[in-house]
Design a protein around this motif. Structure first.
Motif, PDB file in Angstrom:
ATOM      1  N   VAL A  57       0.862  -1.180   0.000  1.00  0.00           N
ATOM      2  CA  VAL A  57       0.000   0.000   0.000  1.00  0.00           C
ATOM      3  C   VAL A  57       0.896   1.226   0.000  1.00  0.00           C
ATOM      4  N   GLN A  58       0.687   2.110  -0.970  1.00  0.00           N
ATOM      5  CA  GLN A  58       1.462   3.342  -1.071  1.00  0.00           C
ATOM      6  C   GLN A  58       0.516   4.524  -1.149  1.00  0.00           C
ATOM      7  N   CYS A  59       0.942   5.647  -0.590  1.00  0.00           N
ATOM      8  CA  CYS A  59       0.132   6.864  -0.630  1.00  0.00           C
ATOM      9  C   CYS A  59       0.484   7.655  -1.882  1.00  0.00           C
ATOM     10  N   ALA A  60      -0.548   8.227  -2.507  1.00  0.00           N
ATOM     11  CA  ALA A  60      -0.338   9.052  -3.693  1.00  0.00           C
ATOM     12  C   ALA A  60      -1.338  10.198  -3.660  1.00  0.00           C
ATOM     13  N   GLN A  61      -0.984  11.302  -4.298  1.00  0.00           N
ATOM     14  CA  GLN A  61      -1.916  12.408  -4.420  1.00  0.00           C
ATOM     15  C   GLN A  61      -2.515  12.372  -5.804  1.00  0.00           C
ATOM     16  N   GLU A  62      -3.830  12.637  -5.875  1.00  0.00           N
ATOM     17  CA  GLU A  62      -4.485  12.715  -7.171  1.00  0.00           C
ATOM     18  C   GLU A  62      -5.559  13.789  -7.112  1.00  0.00           C
ATOM     19  N   SER A  63      -6.008  14.193  -8.278  1.00  0.00           N
ATOM     20  CA  SER A  63      -7.018  15.236  -8.367  1.00  0.00           C
ATOM     21  C   SER A  63      -8.324  14.782  -7.744  1.00  0.00           C
ATOM     22  N   LEU A  64      -8.948  15.674  -6.998  1.00  0.00           N
ATOM     23  CA  LEU A  64     -10.253  15.383  -6.427  1.00  0.00           C
ATOM     24  C   LEU A  64     -11.286  15.262  -7.543  1.00  0.00           C
ATOM     25  N   PHE A  65     -11.123  16.060  -8.599  1.00  0.00           N
ATOM     26  CA  PHE A  65     -11.992  16.009  -9.777  1.00  0.00           C
ATOM     27  C   PHE A  65     -11.115  15.709 -10.993  1.00  0.00           C
ATOM     28  N   PRO A  66     -10.827  14.434 -11.250  1.00  0.00           N
ATOM     29  CA  PRO A  66      -9.948  14.113 -12.373  1.00  0.00           C
ATOM     30  C   PRO A  66     -10.460  14.697 -13.684  1.00  0.00           C
ATOM     31  N   GLY A  67      -9.554  15.344 -14.416  1.00  0.00           N
ATOM     32  CA  GLY A  67      -9.912  15.922 -15.703  1.00  0.00           C
ATOM     33  C   GLY A  67     -10.413  17.359 -15.632  1.00  0.00           C
ATOM     34  N   TYR A  68     -10.404  17.948 -14.442  1.00  0.00           N
ATOM     35  CA  TYR A  68     -10.899  19.321 -14.290  1.00  0.00           C
ATOM     36  C   TYR A  68     -10.004  20.102 -13.341  1.00  0.00           C
ATOM     37  N   LEU A  69      -9.981  21.404 -13.523  1.00  0.00           N
ATOM     38  CA  LEU A  69      -9.345  22.320 -12.587  1.00  0.00           C
ATOM     39  C   LEU A  69     -10.082  23.650 -12.660  1.00  0.00           C
ATOM     40  N   PHE A  70      -9.829  24.502 -11.686  1.00  0.00           N
ATOM     41  CA  PHE A  70     -10.444  25.819 -11.648  1.00  0.00           C
ATOM     42  C   PHE A  70      -9.375  26.850 -11.979  1.00  0.00           C
ATOM     43  N   ILE A  71      -9.789  27.900 -12.686  1.00  0.00           N
ATOM     44  CA  ILE A  71      -8.858  28.968 -13.041  1.00  0.00           C
ATOM     45  C   ILE A  71      -9.483  30.304 -12.646  1.00  0.00           C
ATOM     46  N   HIS A  72      -8.633  31.202 -12.148  1.00  0.00           N
ATOM     47  CA  HIS A  72      -9.084  32.543 -11.784  1.00  0.00           C
ATOM     48  C   HIS A  72      -8.878  33.457 -12.981  1.00  0.00           C
ATOM     49  N   MET A  73      -9.961  34.022 -13.482  1.00  0.00           N
ATOM     50  CA  MET A  73      -9.898  34.933 -14.628  1.00  0.00           C
ATOM     51  C   MET A  73     -10.657  36.209 -14.273  1.00  0.00           C
ATOM     52  N   PRO A  74     -10.021  37.351 -14.342  1.00  0.00           N
ATOM     53  CA  PRO A  74     -10.717  38.614 -14.082  1.00  0.00           C
ATOM     54  C   PRO A  74     -11.789  38.866 -15.144  1.00  0.00           C
ATOM     55  N   HIS A  75     -12.794  39.638 -14.767  1.00  0.00           N
ATOM     56  CA  HIS A  75     -13.837  39.993 -15.727  1.00  0.00           C
ATOM     57  C   HIS A  75     -13.219  40.698 -16.925  1.00  0.00           C
ATOM     58  N   ALA A  77     -11.313  39.347 -19.203  1.00  0.00           N
ATOM     59  CA  ALA A  77     -10.018  38.795 -19.595  1.00  0.00           C
ATOM     60  C   ALA A  77     -10.117  38.110 -20.959  1.00  0.00           C
ATOM     61  N   ASN A  78      -8.996  37.974 -21.613  1.00  0.00           N
ATOM     62  CA  ASN A  78      -8.918  37.316 -22.912  1.00  0.00           C
ATOM     63  C   ASN A  78      -8.854  35.796 -22.709  1.00  0.00           C
ATOM     64  N   TRP A  79      -9.827  35.078 -23.274  1.00  0.00           N
ATOM     65  CA  TRP A  79      -9.915  33.627 -23.116  1.00  0.00           C
ATOM     66  C   TRP A  79      -9.114  32.880 -24.189  1.00  0.00           C
ATOM     67  N   ALA A  80      -8.661  33.566 -25.219  1.00  0.00           N
ATOM     68  CA  ALA A  80      -8.002  32.925 -26.354  1.00  0.00           C
ATOM     69  C   ALA A  80      -6.771  32.094 -25.962  1.00  0.00           C
ATOM     70  N   PRO A  81      -5.890  32.578 -25.067  1.00  0.00           N
ATOM     71  CA  PRO A  81      -4.706  31.773 -24.740  1.00  0.00           C
ATOM     72  C   PRO A  81      -5.050  30.404 -24.125  1.00  0.00           C
ATOM     73  N   ALA A  93     -18.755  25.767 -20.285  1.00  0.00           N
ATOM     74  CA  ALA A  93     -19.680  26.883 -20.498  1.00  0.00           C
ATOM     75  C   ALA A  93     -21.091  26.352 -20.687  1.00  0.00           C
ATOM     76  N   PHE A  94     -22.045  27.189 -20.400  1.00  0.00           N
ATOM     77  CA  PHE A  94     -23.449  26.902 -20.661  1.00  0.00           C
ATOM     78  C   PHE A  94     -23.897  27.915 -21.690  1.00  0.00           C
ATOM     79  N   GLY A  95     -24.330  27.407 -22.836  1.00  0.00           N
ATOM     80  CA  GLY A  95     -24.557  28.296 -23.967  1.00  0.00           C
ATOM     81  C   GLY A  95     -23.182  28.663 -24.487  1.00  0.00           C
ATOM     82  N   SER A  96     -22.934  29.930 -24.632  1.00  0.00           N
ATOM     83  CA  SER A  96     -21.607  30.357 -25.088  1.00  0.00           C
ATOM     84  C   SER A  96     -20.840  31.100 -24.000  1.00  0.00           C
ATOM     85  N   ARG A  97     -21.396  31.126 -22.784  1.00  0.00           N
ATOM     86  CA  ARG A  97     -20.758  31.874 -21.695  1.00  0.00           C
ATOM     87  C   ARG A  97     -20.211  30.942 -20.624  1.00  0.00           C
TER      88      ARG A  97
END
Length: 173
Positions: A57-75, A77-81, A93-97
């Protein structure tokens, strides 16, 4: 790299400047590294998980939500990058937002993820107690007691005793 802790306090506590990013399969850590390298503040809550590898048995860290992360973006902001960042599939997004997530929720997720262990212990596994009163004592995992507690067998005063502790207070040996 796990920047599950916020590098900076990005905005007022009522701010809704966090967004959910879907990553390419098994590339959430890579996406986080690339986004942080570009100067974004990310949150990828992680949890400890016990896994059996080669009979141990070995301990490992993994994502609580595999395949997702949260990002902080100011109102505004440019989403293109984000679209061309390695490891990133899309902004959810829901719809286009993109749908904003509250800062309080991000803090709660991080706090809960750090205090939880996802267990794959089997009866008879050797574990070490982390709790202050029994810290460092080696014991044997007996069973789960609900979702948050475990029953352990310890050698105390030349006798084997069963004790119950929170799951987060034990670690694999």
């Amino acid at each position: 790299m796990t920047s599950s802790l916020l590098a900076q306090e990005p905005a007022a506590s009522g701010s809704r400047d966090w967004y959910l990013v879907q990553c390419k399969p098994k590339q959430d850590e890579r996406a986080e590294e690339n986004l942080v390298r570009q100067g974004y503040t990310c949150s990828r809550p992680v949890c400890r998980r016990e896994k059996t590898l080669r009979g141990q048995v070995q301990c490992a860290q993994e994502s609580l939500f595999p395949g997702y992360l949260f990002i902080h973006m100011p109102h505004g902001a440019n989403w293109a990058p984000l679209r061309s960042t390695r490891g990133v599939a899309r902004v959810v997004a829901f719809g286009s937002r993109p749908l904003a997530v509250g800062h309080e929720l991000i803090l709660q997720l991080q706090g809960r993820a750090q205090s939880h262990v996802i267990s794959t212990f089997s009866p008879g596994d050797n574990v070490t107690i982390l709790d202050q009163g029994f810290a460092g004592i080696e014991s044997i995992f007996m069973a789960m007691e609900g979702e948050e507690r475990v029953i352990l067998l310890i050698n105390l005063m030349s006798r084997q005793q069963q004790i119950s502790l929170p799951l987060a207070r034990i670690a694999c040996r």
